[in-house]
Design a protein around this motif. Structure first.
Motif, mmCIF file in Angstrom:
data_model
loop_
_atom_site.group_PDB
_atom_site.id
_atom_site.type_symbol
_atom_site.label_atom_id
_atom_site.label_comp_id
_atom_site.label_asym_id
_atom_site.label_seq_id
_atom_site.Cartn_x
_atom_site.Cartn_y
_atom_site.Cartn_z
ATOM 1 N N VAL A 165 3.876 -9.545 1.028
ATOM 2 C CA VAL A 165 2.479 -9.507 0.594
ATOM 3 C C VAL A 165 1.659 -8.632 1.547
ATOM 4 O O VAL A 165 2.072 -8.365 2.679
ATOM 5 C CB VAL A 165 1.865 -10.924 0.525
ATOM 6 C CG1 VAL A 165 2.597 -11.783 -0.498
ATOM 7 C CG2 VAL A 165 1.857 -11.599 1.879
ATOM 8 N N GLN A 166 0.524 -8.190 1.038
ATOM 9 C CA GLN A 166 -0.431 -7.399 1.828
ATOM 10 C C GLN A 166 0.194 -6.134 2.418
ATOM 11 O O GLN A 166 -0.094 -5.748 3.553
ATOM 12 C CB GLN A 166 -1.065 -8.250 2.942
ATOM 13 C CG GLN A 166 -1.871 -9.428 2.434
ATOM 14 C CD GLN A 166 -3.095 -9.011 1.640
ATOM 15 O OE1 GLN A 166 -3.786 -8.070 2.000
ATOM 16 N NE2 GLN A 166 -3.358 -9.686 0.535
ATOM 17 N N LEU A 167 1.044 -5.473 1.644
ATOM 18 C CA LEU A 167 1.560 -4.166 2.053
ATOM 19 C C LEU A 167 0.456 -3.155 1.781
ATOM 20 O O LEU A 167 -0.137 -3.150 0.698
ATOM 21 C CB LEU A 167 2.815 -3.815 1.269
ATOM 22 C CG LEU A 167 3.943 -4.850 1.315
ATOM 23 C CD1 LEU A 167 5.135 -4.369 0.496
ATOM 24 C CD2 LEU A 167 4.346 -5.148 2.737
ATOM 25 N N VAL A 168 0.165 -2.307 2.737
ATOM 26 C CA VAL A 168 -0.993 -1.424 2.643
ATOM 27 C C VAL A 168 -0.563 0.031 2.796
ATOM 28 O O VAL A 168 0.217 0.366 3.687
ATOM 29 C CB VAL A 168 -2.035 -1.796 3.720
ATOM 30 C CG1 VAL A 168 -3.247 -0.896 3.662
ATOM 31 C CG2 VAL A 168 -2.452 -3.259 3.583
ATOM 32 N N SER A 169 -1.088 0.876 1.920
ATOM 33 C CA SER A 169 -0.812 2.312 1.999
ATOM 34 C C SER A 169 -1.667 2.948 3.088
ATOM 35 O O SER A 169 -2.568 2.313 3.652
ATOM 36 C CB SER A 169 -1.164 2.980 0.661
ATOM 37 O OG SER A 169 -2.579 3.023 0.502
ATOM 38 N N ASP A 170 -1.404 4.223 3.348
ATOM 39 C CA ASP A 170 -2.319 5.002 4.167
ATOM 40 C C ASP A 170 -3.652 5.098 3.434
ATOM 41 O O ASP A 170 -3.725 4.956 2.212
ATOM 42 C CB ASP A 170 -1.771 6.421 4.390
ATOM 43 C CG ASP A 170 -0.557 6.435 5.312
ATOM 44 O OD1 ASP A 170 -0.362 5.476 6.084
ATOM 45 O OD2 ASP A 170 0.206 7.420 5.244
ATOM 46 N N GLN A 171 -4.710 5.383 4.174
ATOM 47 C CA GLN A 171 -6.031 5.496 3.564
ATOM 48 C C GLN A 171 -6.113 6.727 2.665
ATOM 49 O O GLN A 171 -5.511 7.764 2.949
ATOM 50 C CB GLN A 171 -7.111 5.589 4.633
ATOM 51 C CG GLN A 171 -7.316 4.294 5.378
ATOM 52 C CD GLN A 171 -8.513 4.358 6.320
ATOM 53 O OE1 GLN A 171 -9.381 5.217 6.201
ATOM 54 N NE2 GLN A 171 -8.548 3.441 7.268
ATOM 55 N N VAL A 172 -6.876 6.572 1.594
ATOM 56 C CA VAL A 172 -7.206 7.675 0.695
ATOM 57 C C VAL A 172 -8.720 7.814 0.762
ATOM 58 O O VAL A 172 -9.444 6.847 0.500
ATOM 59 C CB VAL A 172 -6.745 7.390 -0.749
ATOM 60 C CG1 VAL A 172 -7.102 8.554 -1.663
ATOM 61 C CG2 VAL A 172 -5.244 7.107 -0.786
ATOM 62 N N SER A 173 -9.196 8.979 1.147
ATOM 63 C CA SER A 173 -10.631 9.188 1.362
ATOM 64 C C SER A 173 -11.314 9.714 0.118
ATOM 65 O O SER A 173 -10.724 10.470 -0.654
ATOM 66 C CB SER A 173 -10.850 10.191 2.499
ATOM 67 O OG SER A 173 -10.287 9.709 3.696
ATOM 68 N N GLY A 174 -12.556 9.324 -0.040
ATOM 69 C CA GLY A 174 -13.371 9.872 -1.115
ATOM 70 C C GLY A 174 -13.742 11.305 -0.779
ATOM 71 O O GLY A 174 -14.170 11.598 0.340
ATOM 72 N N ALA A 175 -13.549 12.208 -1.711
ATOM 73 C CA ALA A 175 -13.868 13.620 -1.486
ATOM 74 C C ALA A 175 -15.377 13.807 -1.399
ATOM 75 O O ALA A 175 -16.144 13.082 -2.035
ATOM 76 C CB ALA A 175 -13.306 14.480 -2.620
ATOM 77 N N VAL A 176 -15.800 14.782 -0.624
ATOM 78 C CA VAL A 176 -17.221 15.112 -0.508
ATOM 79 C C VAL A 176 -17.675 15.658 -1.845
ATOM 80 O O VAL A 176 -17.087 16.592 -2.378
ATOM 81 C CB VAL A 176 -17.457 16.152 0.616
ATOM 82 C CG1 VAL A 176 -18.911 16.563 0.661
ATOM 83 C CG2 VAL A 176 -17.003 15.584 1.947
ATOM 84 N N GLN A 177 -18.719 15.061 -2.406
ATOM 85 C CA GLN A 177 -19.222 15.478 -3.709
ATOM 86 C C GLN A 177 -20.540 16.226 -3.556
ATOM 87 O O GLN A 177 -21.394 15.834 -2.775
ATOM 88 C CB GLN A 177 -19.448 14.250 -4.607
ATOM 89 C CG GLN A 177 -18.175 13.499 -4.925
ATOM 90 C CD GLN A 177 -17.238 14.317 -5.774
ATOM 91 O OE1 GLN A 177 -17.619 14.900 -6.771
ATOM 92 N NE2 GLN A 177 -15.991 14.391 -5.363
ATOM 93 N N GLY A 178 -20.690 17.274 -4.295
ATOM 94 C CA GLY A 178 -21.971 17.960 -4.385
ATOM 95 C C GLY A 178 -22.326 18.857 -3.214
ATOM 96 O O GLY A 178 -23.417 19.384 -3.154
ATOM 97 N N ALA A 179 -21.440 19.012 -2.257
ATOM 98 C CA ALA A 179 -21.749 19.881 -1.122
ATOM 99 C C ALA A 179 -21.503 21.331 -1.530
ATOM 100 O O ALA A 179 -20.467 21.665 -2.067
ATOM 101 C CB ALA A 179 -20.876 19.518 0.075
ATOM 102 N N SER A 180 -22.467 22.148 -1.282
ATOM 103 C CA SER A 180 -22.317 23.560 -1.636
ATOM 104 C C SER A 180 -21.394 24.240 -0.639
ATOM 105 O O SER A 180 -21.261 23.788 0.494
ATOM 106 C CB SER A 180 -23.677 24.255 -1.649
ATOM 107 O OG SER A 180 -24.142 24.445 -0.322
#
Length: 152
Positions: free
Chosen positions: A120-135
């Motif tokens: 139980v509670q096996l955890v993957s590496d983190q997946v980050s939210g991509a930067v949105q709307g940055a020019s």
């Protein structure tokens, strides 16, 4: 995420043969991320994606592989689990999508080889939210600022 298997307890995490892997280290709203489980065959599974440090699932699973099904824990289709105890393997690919950027997330899994052998509670590496709307100009400015900072 502990199975209700009477009379048995989860295995020690030190004996875990499985790795839960996302297809990308970044996600964007609406972009599907695939998840695989390496380490051998298994019969039971429960997968959720959670914001790092939180217990509530986020996002939506879709197109469950054979012998699995979608599950609702908090919101519709926010988890995927086994539909039976048929053998599942590394060819099982799970698909997750988020409708918004909630920050860094991890896939959290329970995986069962059999009724009495599970982790139980096996955890993957983190997946980050991509930067949105940055020019591109802002990104370039940030890169130049970083290079100047590192040069000092």
């Amino acid at each position: 995420m502990t199975p209700g298997h009477t009379g048995v307890s989860p295995q020690s995490s030190s004996t875990n043969p499985f790795t839960v892997t996302a297809s990308s280290t970044l996600y964007s709203p609406g972009q599907a991320i695939t998840v695989t489980i390496q380490g051998g065959d298994y019969r039971g599974v429960l997968l959720q994606v959670r914001k790092v440090g939180e217990d509530t699932p986020t996002g939506t699973w879709s197109n469950p592989p054979n012998d699995t099904k979608l599950l609702t824990c908090t919101n519709s289709n926010d988890a995927v689990t086994h539909a039976n105890t048929n053998v599942k393997g590394e060819d099982s690919v799970y698909t997750w999508t988020s409708s918004e950027n909630v920050g860094a997330v991890q896939i959290v899994a329970t995986i069962a080889e059999s009724f009495d052998v599970f982790w139980v509670q096996l955890v993957s590496d983190q997946v980050s939210g991509a930067v949105q709307g940055a020019s591109p100009n802002i990104l370039l400015l940030l890169l130049v600022a970083l290079l100047v900072f590192l040069g000092k």
